[in-house]
Motif scaffolding. Structure first.
Motif, PDB file in Angstrom:
ATOM      1  N   ASN A 256      -4.823   6.065  -0.934  1.00 31.76           N
ATOM      2  CA  ASN A 256      -3.991   4.871  -1.026  1.00 31.76           C
ATOM      3  C   ASN A 256      -4.083   4.219  -2.399  1.00 31.76           C
ATOM      4  OD1 ASN A 256      -3.402   5.272   1.635  1.00 31.76           O
ATOM      5  ND2 ASN A 256      -4.735   3.663   2.407  1.00 31.76           N
ATOM      6  N   THR A 257      -2.952   3.736  -2.882  1.00 34.62           N
ATOM      7  CA  THR A 257      -2.895   2.868  -4.053  1.00 34.62           C
ATOM      8  C   THR A 257      -2.047   1.668  -3.665  1.00 34.62           C
ATOM      9  OG1 THR A 257      -0.959   4.059  -4.887  1.00 34.62           O
ATOM     10  CG2 THR A 257      -3.105   4.787  -5.680  1.00 34.62           C
ATOM     11  N   GLU A 258      -1.913   0.714  -4.585  1.00 41.09           N
ATOM     12  CA  GLU A 258      -1.084  -0.456  -4.318  1.00 41.09           C
ATOM     13  C   GLU A 258       0.010  -0.559  -5.370  1.00 41.09           C
ATOM     14  OE1 GLU A 258      -2.967  -4.136  -2.232  1.00 41.09           O
ATOM     15  OE2 GLU A 258      -4.388  -3.481  -3.769  1.00 41.09           O
TER      16      GLU A 258
ATOM     17  N   LEU B 288      -7.257   9.036   2.389  1.00 38.42           N
ATOM     18  CA  LEU B 288      -5.840   8.695   2.445  1.00 38.42           C
ATOM     19  C   LEU B 288      -5.174   8.704   1.081  1.00 38.42           C
ATOM     20  CD1 LEU B 288      -5.841   5.798   5.068  1.00 38.42           C
ATOM     21  CD2 LEU B 288      -5.198   8.186   5.390  1.00 38.42           C
TER      22      LEU B 288
ATOM     23  N   SER C 132     -10.223   4.129  -2.856  1.00 37.91           N
ATOM     24  CA  SER C 132      -9.119   3.974  -1.913  1.00 37.91           C
ATOM     25  C   SER C 132      -9.013   5.140  -0.952  1.00 37.91           C
ATOM     26  CB  SER C 132      -7.789   3.838  -2.686  1.00 37.91           C
ATOM     27  OG  SER C 132      -7.559   4.990  -3.456  1.00 37.91           O
ATOM     28  N   THR C 133      -9.751   6.214  -1.194  1.00 37.67           N
ATOM     29  CA  THR C 133      -9.728   7.336  -0.270  1.00 37.67           C
ATOM     30  C   THR C 133     -10.852   7.258   0.739  1.00 37.67           C
ATOM     31  OG1 THR C 133     -11.104   8.738  -1.673  1.00 37.67           O
ATOM     32  CG2 THR C 133      -8.735   8.818  -2.041  1.00 37.67           C
TER      33      THR C 133
ATOM     34  N   VAL D  75       0.834  -1.194   0.000  1.00 38.74           N
ATOM     35  CA  VAL D  75       0.000   0.000   0.000  1.00 38.74           C
ATOM     36  C   VAL D  75       0.871   1.247   0.000  1.00 38.74           C
ATOM     37  CG1 VAL D  75      -1.715   1.338   1.287  1.00 38.74           C
ATOM     38  CG2 VAL D  75      -1.914  -1.158   1.138  1.00 38.74           C
TER      39      VAL D  75
ATOM     40  N   ASN E 235       0.524   5.330   0.390  1.00 43.58           N
ATOM     41  CA  ASN E 235      -0.374   6.402   0.805  1.00 43.58           C
ATOM     42  C   ASN E 235       0.088   7.723   0.206  1.00 43.58           C
ATOM     43  OD1 ASN E 235      -2.004   8.255   2.129  1.00 43.58           O
ATOM     44  ND2 ASN E 235      -0.678   8.312   3.914  1.00 43.58           N
TER      45      ASN E 235
END
Length: 511
Positions: A486-488, A484, A466-467, A444, A446
């Motif tokens: 977030n991505t992966e 946040l 993801s937010t 992850v 951020n």
């Protein structure tokens, strides 16, 4: 919105409206609009949260009466619509499209040009238009009068319409109302272009600054990036021959010679993410390039001059690049080509990723020790609507060529498909199943802590899941959607993918 004759927008049928040119990139348009907040106080962006790279992206300017439609894969302007003639002054060959309102006369959305004015004064005779019957129980249908590159929609009483009528006489009668909208498009007529509007090749470049320019006066734009493996990357250009980047061989001077100076030079000294390299001690399979569990720093995901994993600004340095001298670079840095959609990491030579199994290319050899700075990584940006770095770069389209005939993995391919194909390709390169699982485990990332997204547009629809399911809301210049971000990250040899929750690839790093 108050306007003046000096701010009138000139209509160019088949080409554009004012500074808006058909074929412009979404990044270019939004950047121009955001630079003039007093003229464009509200910018709304609507997109599909589940298929942002397939469905059209719509930019609405409610204070200006405009709606702009972009295709999803290439993010280029395909259709310009005027929906409220009272909010914008339009001219065509120095004639006003809508005659000026008299003092004290209220402005309404029905203040469009009459059929007689369009047909007799502005654009001249035309073939009969297209009649669209009314929906539900409305007494009015729509008559679309089309010219090459421009069309007008007029409300028409359905009871007055017949196929045998004299359309000029009918549209000049009281049965027809003034135009309610106007469309500018590329094509001979609206009925002809309607079905292929988002798929045909645009006539004009992504940047209007390139129209009429020669190769010597302006660098050609990049249409596509082809990734061949073994550090070989081919850049396909609009009108010039393609050029190649070979990682750890191509120099900054080569980049500047082909593309001109970068838009910015970004230096970052933060290396805290290097801790993940400690997990790589036992990796031997073809020098497996970092999945996120190994050597993440070799891709330095923090690749944009305005995009930082952390909020420690002391670790960053952003420099203008207008007068860059590549021969005098003193340290590692990023060349940011925002208008081309990619960044190049300038560093000391390293061994690029291996060749794709089954390809005709040999694996790269370790480079000789050198003090010469070279391009060691290329970062291609997807500019996916709803992603944290949206509108910092224009969209870059790419294709991964696993062999000489295969071009099935593209920037629009869902990551699930890309992952399945690459896992099968590299299956024989792992020493055991545990190593394979460890190297392909997502990590992850951020992007939301620290600075909030630097975008002064309002998103209509879900902010990327993801937010935390937030909505990007508020008028231009306001911040919203404080998730946040977030991505992966997923890694394969020579490739690192940054993926959104909807499966779209937001960024691809090649090393």
């Amino acid at each position: 919105m108050a306007t003046s004759r000096a701010s009138a927008a000139q209509i160019f049928p088949g080409k554009g409206l004012g500074f808006l040119t058909l074929g412009m990139s979404l990044h270019n348009v939004l950047t121009r609009l955001k630079a003039h907040p007093q003229t464009y106080p509200a910018i709304d962006v609507a997109y599909s949260p589940t298929e942002p790279l397939y469905q059209p992206v719509i930019v609405q300017l409610p204070a200006n009466g405009l709606r702009l439609r972009f295709d999803g894969p290439d993010q280029r302007l395909r259709l310009i619509e005027v929906l409220d003639f009272s909010r914008i002054i339009l001219t065509y060959k120095n004639l006003e499209v809508v005659k000026g309102l008299k003092p004290g006369e209220p402005q309404t959305s029905q203040s469009g040009p009459s059929f007689r004015h369009v047909y007799n004064r502005l654009f001249g005779p035309s073939y009969p238009g297209e009649y669209i019957p009314p929906a539900a129980h409305s007494p009015y249908g729509t008559y679309v009068l089309s010219y090459p590159g421009v069309a007008f929609s007029f409300p028409l009483q359905s009871s007055a319409w017949s196929e045998q009528c004299d359309f000029v006489a009918l549209m000049s009668s009281s049965a027809a109302s003034p135009a309610t909208s106007m469309a500018i498009f590329q094509g001979a007529s609206w009925p002809e272009v309607r079905s292929k509007m988002f798929t045909q090749q645009p006539q004009y470049p992504r940047s209007p600054a390139l129209i009429g320019k020669t190769k010597e006066s302006a660098s050609d734009e990049i249409e596509e990036v082809k990734i061949h493996g073994a550090g070989k990357i081919e850049f396909i250009r609009r009108g010039s021959p393609p050029f190649w980047i070979t990682l750890s061989e191509t120099t900054p001077q080569d980049l500047v010679a082909e593309l001109g100076p970068p838009d910015a030079i970004y230096r970052k000294n933060d290396r805290r993410i290097m801790i993940h390299g400690a997990a790589a001690g036992g990796v031997t399979a073809r020098e497996m390039s970092p999945s996120p569990s190994r050597g993440v720093d070799s891709t330095d995901t923090d690749h944009s001059s305005s995009n930082s994993i952390t909020d420690d600004s002391d670790d960053e340095e952003i420099s203008p690049a207008a007068a860059v001298d590549p021969s005098k670079l003193a340290a590692e840095c990023f060349f940011n080509y925002f208008h081309h959609g990619f960044d190049a990491f300038i560093s000391y030579p390293t061994t690029p990723g291996p060749a794709f199994p089954g390809s005709d290319l040999p694996d790269p050899s370790p480079p000789a020790s050198s003090s010469q700075l070279t391009v060691t990584k290329i970062i291609l940006h997807g500019n996916v609507p709803g992603s944290y770095p949206f509108n910092r770069h224009r969209r870059s389209r790419w294709t991964i060529h696993l062999d000489s005939t295969d071009d099935s993995l593209t920037s629009e391919t869902p990551y699930e498909v890309i992952s399945s194909r690459l896992k099968e390709l590299w299956k024989g390169s792992y020493s055991n199943g545990a190593e394979e699982r460890a190297l392909q485990r997502g990590m992850v990332l951020n992007r939301g802590w620290g600075e909030s997204p630097e975008s002064s547009v309002e998103f209509l629809g879900d902010w990327e899941e993801s937010t935390g399911g937030k909505h990007r809301s508020g008028s231009a210049g306001q911040e919203g959607g404080q998730g946040l971000g977030n991505t992966e990250l997923f890694g394969f040899p020579g490739l690192l993918f940054e993926v959104l929750k909807n499966g779209a690839v937001s960024c691809l790093t090649i090393y």
